[in-house]
Design an enzyme around this catalytic site. Structure first.
Site, PDB file in Angstrom:
ATOM      1  N   TYR A 171       0.816  -1.221   0.000  1.00 45.05           N
ATOM      2  CA  TYR A 171       0.000   0.000   0.000  1.00 45.05           C
ATOM      3  C   TYR A 171       0.851   1.273   0.000  1.00 45.05           C
ATOM      4  O   TYR A 171       0.335   2.351   0.213  1.00 45.05           O
ATOM      5  CB  TYR A 171      -0.921   0.038   1.228  1.00 45.05           C
ATOM      6  CG  TYR A 171      -1.984  -1.031   1.261  1.00 45.05           C
ATOM      7  CD1 TYR A 171      -2.128  -1.954   0.239  1.00 45.05           C
ATOM      8  CD2 TYR A 171      -2.860  -1.108   2.340  1.00 45.05           C
ATOM      9  CE1 TYR A 171      -3.095  -2.933   0.291  1.00 45.05           C
ATOM     10  CE2 TYR A 171      -3.844  -2.086   2.396  1.00 45.05           C
ATOM     11  CZ  TYR A 171      -3.951  -3.001   1.364  1.00 45.05           C
ATOM     12  OH  TYR A 171      -4.913  -3.965   1.418  1.00 45.05           O
ATOM     13  N   LYS A 201       4.456 -14.066   5.125  1.00 45.19           N
ATOM     14  CA  LYS A 201       4.524 -15.102   4.096  1.00 45.19           C
ATOM     15  C   LYS A 201       6.008 -15.218   3.735  1.00 45.19           C
ATOM     16  O   LYS A 201       6.412 -15.078   2.574  1.00 45.19           O
ATOM     17  CB  LYS A 201       3.648 -14.667   2.899  1.00 45.19           C
ATOM     18  CG  LYS A 201       3.466 -15.705   1.837  1.00 45.19           C
ATOM     19  CD  LYS A 201       2.397 -16.712   2.141  1.00 45.19           C
ATOM     20  CE  LYS A 201       2.324 -17.756   1.043  1.00 45.19           C
ATOM     21  NZ  LYS A 201       1.424 -18.863   1.349  1.00 45.19           N
ATOM     22  N   ASP A 253      -1.666 -17.664   5.293  1.00 48.48           N
ATOM     23  CA  ASP A 253      -2.775 -18.538   4.868  1.00 48.48           C
ATOM     24  C   ASP A 253      -3.200 -19.466   5.995  1.00 48.48           C
ATOM     25  O   ASP A 253      -4.397 -19.645   6.261  1.00 48.48           O
ATOM     26  CB  ASP A 253      -2.438 -19.316   3.584  1.00 48.48           C
ATOM     27  CG  ASP A 253      -0.969 -19.665   3.447  1.00 48.48           C
ATOM     28  OD1 ASP A 253      -0.194 -19.318   4.357  1.00 48.48           O
ATOM     29  OD2 ASP A 253      -0.589 -20.289   2.442  1.00 48.48           O
ATOM     30  N   ASP A 281      -4.663  -5.745   6.951  1.00 49.54           N
ATOM     31  CA  ASP A 281      -5.925  -5.245   6.406  1.00 49.54           C
ATOM     32  C   ASP A 281      -6.902  -6.407   6.224  1.00 49.54           C
ATOM     33  O   ASP A 281      -8.055  -6.370   6.670  1.00 49.54           O
ATOM     34  CB  ASP A 281      -5.641  -4.561   5.059  1.00 49.54           C
ATOM     35  CG  ASP A 281      -6.843  -3.800   4.533  1.00 49.54           C
ATOM     36  OD1 ASP A 281      -7.811  -3.619   5.295  1.00 49.54           O
ATOM     37  OD2 ASP A 281      -6.823  -3.388   3.361  1.00 49.54           O
TER      38      ASP A 281
END
Ligand code: NAD
Length: 358
Positions: free
Chosen positions: A124, A190, A223, A247
């Site tokens: 972002y 991740k 995940d 987010d």
């Protein structure tokens, strides 16, 4: 002496939920003088920019703001005012408590966690290259010179993650945990795939964790975290994540505790704090007096605590909890079905909370 607070009603359902929250906050008896400023679509029409300088000046001057959601046009039009506010005021931490109140219909019984999201960098950061532009052509050429083949018809968004911002947000999460009697911090990433960005975030988090032996620390791949949160949210306490995962996880966690109408938040930095609901401007409900004001009222509770008005904050939170537990004067999303004819409007739910306060 009362407090001086910047008030940004926003657009869409913003003005309705902000009106409800302001009335509830004032009903606690805390004296606040509101400095009202416009941002988003209304400001674009009047001032030619969605984020006029006076908005930033007002927040900088007062140090505290209560804000309604602001629409961001998808794909085209002006960039997100919310992202710009966070970046320009360096509101680097977004704190989103997700607490299940008795009376809310969900499949869970015990959820009380806080998502702490970094808000100034990651995907972002706004470093984007449009497909077909001269800039993206030059970038692709540079990437090819390094041996990376990227399709020519690509749009590109960069994901910078720095040591500085990672350390700052993880430290913030541990300090928050200590201050609020929380026991565990879970870092989300991740790093198995993005070794140099998320990997850096994770290694910094592990280092910072060593300075807080009184708080447990663990990490989860994003995940897996999503699945774990859906299956056993009671295992989690404070979650800290880079911008994009934070987010997504905060909307997921809002879903665990009754939906977006129930999730408050605060964007906080060294010099200012902006309180707002997690939800957006929900344009299809604008002006209908239909949506749940709780997320904005609970953002007001967080704001009162930040202002040192702890007693008023506790009083208001108890009044909200009582009205929800009774289940009578609540909006459609807190009823057994959304078309329940006994659902009340935004204004009427706020009225019930104010009656409870008195
Ligand atoms: P949204 O959060 O506005 O609404 C999604 C759905 O959630 C709604 O249709 C509604 O069913 C439900 N919902 C939201 N708020 C609710 C409430 N108070 N009570 C009951 N139900 C509620 O998300 P969106 O439709 O993806 O976004 C609309 C606009 O808001 C977009 O322009 C987006 O960019 C913007 N947005 C702004 C902020 C912000 O100002 N901080 C945050 C998120 C999205």
């Amino acid at each position: 002496m009362g407090h001086r607070v910047t008030l940004i009603p926003g657009d869409g359902i913003g003005p309705e939920v902000i009106d409800a929250a302001v009335r509830c906050i004032e009903a606690t008896g805390v004296k606040i003088s509101w400095e009202v400023v416009e941002a988003g679509e209304p400001a674009l029409k009047r001032h030619g920019t969605p984020l006029p300088a006076e908005v930033l000046e007002s927040i900088r001057r007062n140090g505290v703001a209560l804000k309604g959601p602001i629409t961001t046009p998808v794909g085209t039009g002006f960039r997100s005012v919310n992202v710009a506010l966070r970046q320009k005021l360096d509101l680097y931490a977004c704190v989103r408590p997700c607490k299940l109140y008795p009376g809310v219909r969900t499949r869970y019984t015990n959820v009380d966690l806080v998502v702490i999201r970094e808000t100034t960098e990651d995907l972002y950061a706004g470093i984007e290259f449009e497909e077909g532009s001269e800039e993206s052509r030059r970038l692709l050429e540079f990437l090819r010179s390094l041996g990376h083949q990227v399709r020519e018809d690509s749009g590109i968004s960069l994901k910078p993650i720095s040591k500085f911002c990672s350390e700052r947000i993880v430290r913030f999460a541990f300090e928050y945990a200590r201050r609020n009697g929380r026991k565990k911090v879970t870092a989300v990433h991740k790093a198995n795939i993005m070794k140099f960005s998320d990997g850096l975030f994770l290694s910094v988090a592990r280092e910072v964790a060593k300075e807080y032996p009184d708080i447990s620390f663990e990490d989860r791949i994003v995940d897996n975290m999503c699945m774990q949160l859906v299956q056993k949210p009671e295992l989690y306490d404070v979650i800290v994540a880079p911008n994009i995962y934070g987010d997504l996880l905060s909307d997921l966690c809002a879903g665990l505790v009754g939906g977006l109408g129930m999730a408050p938040s605060c964007n906080i930095g060294q010099h200012a704090a902006v309180f707002e609901p997690t939800h957006g401007s929900a344009p299809k409900y604008a002006g209908l007096n239909r949506v749940n004001p709780t997320a904005t009222i609970l953002s007001g509770v967080m704001m009162l605590r930040h202002l040192g008005e702890v007693e008023a904050a506790n009083l208001l939170e108890r009044a909200v909890a009582k009205v929800i537990a009774e289940g009578r004067y609540v909006t459609y999303d807190l009823k057994p079905t959304p078309d329940d004819p006994t659902a009340v409007g935004t204004r009427e739910m706020a009225d019930a909370i104010i009656r409870e306060l008195k």
